[in-house]
Design an enzyme around this catalytic site. Structure first.
Site, mmCIF file in Angstrom:
data_model
loop_
_atom_site.group_PDB
_atom_site.id
_atom_site.type_symbol
_atom_site.label_atom_id
_atom_site.label_comp_id
_atom_site.label_asym_id
_atom_site.label_seq_id
_atom_site.Cartn_x
_atom_site.Cartn_y
_atom_site.Cartn_z
ATOM 1 N N ASP A 17 0.919 -1.301 -0.075
ATOM 2 C CA ASP A 17 -0.105 -0.173 -0.074
ATOM 3 C C ASP A 17 0.949 1.266 -0.092
ATOM 4 O O ASP A 17 2.153 1.200 0.249
ATOM 5 C CB ASP A 17 -0.709 0.169 1.404
ATOM 6 C CG ASP A 17 -1.611 1.143 1.335
ATOM 7 O OD1 ASP A 17 -2.286 1.417 0.575
ATOM 8 O OD2 ASP A 17 -1.657 1.814 2.506
ATOM 9 N N ASP A 19 -0.232 5.229 0.996
ATOM 10 C CA ASP A 19 -0.466 5.976 2.025
ATOM 11 C C ASP A 19 -0.491 5.284 3.526
ATOM 12 O O ASP A 19 -1.288 4.476 3.668
ATOM 13 C CB ASP A 19 -1.820 6.916 1.875
ATOM 14 C CG ASP A 19 -1.759 7.679 0.616
ATOM 15 O OD1 ASP A 19 -0.863 8.603 0.293
ATOM 16 O OD2 ASP A 19 -2.260 7.143 -0.487
ATOM 17 N N THR A 110 -2.309 1.042 -4.528
ATOM 18 C CA THR A 110 -2.938 2.115 -3.824
ATOM 19 C C THR A 110 -4.118 2.449 -3.988
ATOM 20 O O THR A 110 -4.784 2.211 -5.227
ATOM 21 C CB THR A 110 -1.931 3.301 -4.004
ATOM 22 O OG1 THR A 110 -2.669 4.516 -3.158
ATOM 23 C CG2 THR A 110 -1.733 3.908 -5.279
ATOM 24 N N SER A 111 -5.057 3.015 -3.063
ATOM 25 C CA SER A 111 -6.397 3.375 -3.332
ATOM 26 C C SER A 111 -6.394 4.737 -4.108
ATOM 27 O O SER A 111 -7.549 5.310 -4.565
ATOM 28 C CB SER A 111 -7.238 3.415 -2.223
ATOM 29 O OG SER A 111 -7.431 2.027 -1.839
ATOM 30 N N LYS A 142 -10.323 -1.527 -2.400
ATOM 31 C CA LYS A 142 -10.174 -2.164 -1.266
ATOM 32 C C LYS A 142 -11.364 -1.525 -0.435
ATOM 33 O O LYS A 142 -11.905 -0.391 -0.579
ATOM 34 C CB LYS A 142 -8.693 -1.593 -0.516
ATOM 35 C CG LYS A 142 -7.480 -1.650 -1.242
ATOM 36 C CD LYS A 142 -6.636 -1.238 -0.461
ATOM 37 C CE LYS A 142 -5.126 -1.340 -1.561
ATOM 38 N NZ LYS A 142 -4.022 -0.608 -0.909
ATOM 39 N N ASP A 167 -1.473 -0.705 6.305
ATOM 40 C CA ASP A 167 -1.740 0.158 7.429
ATOM 41 C C ASP A 167 -3.051 0.265 7.768
ATOM 42 O O ASP A 167 -3.358 0.390 8.981
ATOM 43 C CB ASP A 167 -1.050 1.468 7.384
ATOM 44 C CG ASP A 167 -1.819 2.261 6.537
ATOM 45 O OD1 ASP A 167 -2.431 3.382 7.244
ATOM 46 O OD2 ASP A 167 -2.188 2.141 5.351
#
Length: 222
Positions: A17, A19, A110-111, A142, A167
């Site tokens: 991931d 962020d 990543t989103s 996600k 995270d």
């Protein structure tokens, strides 16, 4: 001795991931989402508690009034976030850890939209890998497993043979659903997270190594 996630396992690839896992962009993201919430008459506190780790369109769809043009709002939010990356930094040890990995054996998942991801990585001083899956690449983000499954497929490995670094609860759920092993980075956590997965504060004193079979392991730096 730092905690080593899954010390007895080796992996075909690492999936990170971004962020909260490779970079700390929380201050920047919180500012942008607070501005969005105020514009829409929403409580920023409630939105900030739910937006981490998921695509902006899903958060906007959850909180915006009926009839809101979700895609247009997400595009505007992305522009706001791109224009404000002040304070974005790498998680301690992340740069050296990534630099030690074979380029074709890891990906960022990543989103964030790709344009925002590239700006944030640059602000944190990290170089994007050859493989990066973003919000632009999937229809279901996600906590659905789709982003991690797509990353594994493009790296030509099985998701069950990957170590996912995450995270946020949504990302952890996505990694679990993909069947991957999980390592949870806690550098940006303000409160302890309840999880059965290994918790690692950051990447300092950790090092990836390639074993004799060409597989990845995590060891402690001497």
């Amino acid at each position: 001795m730092p905690p080593i996630p899954h010390p007895d396992r080796s992996f075909a690839a690492f999936l990170f991931d971004m962020d909260g896992t490779l970079i700390d962009s929380i201050a920047s993201a919180n500012r942008a989402w607070t501005r969005w919430a105020v514009r829409h008459g929403q409580d920023p506190t409630a939105i900030l508690a739910t937006m981490h780790g998921v695509r902006a369109v899903e958060t906007i769809r959850r909180w915006a009034a009926p009839g809101t043009d979700v895609e247009a709002e997400a595009a505007q939010l992305t522009r706001d976030e791109i224009d404000d990356v002040a304070g974005t930094v790498a998680i301690p040890g992340a740069s050296a850890f990534l630099a030690a990995l074979p380029p074709q054996r890891w990906a960022i998942v990543t989103s964030a939209p790709r344009a925002l991801a590239l700006v944030r990585l640059a602000a944190a001083g990290l170089t994007p890998p050859p493989m990066m899956i973003t919000a632009d690449d999937v229809r279901r983000g996600k906590p659905a497993p789709d982003p991690f499954l797509l990353a594994a497929r493009r790296l030509e490995v099985a998701a069950t043979d990957c170590l996912v670094w995450e995270d946020a609860p949504a990302g952890i759920a996505a990694g679990d659903a993909a069947g991957a092993a999980i390592a949870v980075i806690s550098a940006t956590h303000h409160q302890p997270m309840e999880t059965h997965h290994p918790l690692v504060p950051n990447y300092e004193r950790l090092m990836p190594v390639v074993d004799g079979d060409g597989r990845l392991r995590v060891v402690a730096q001497s």
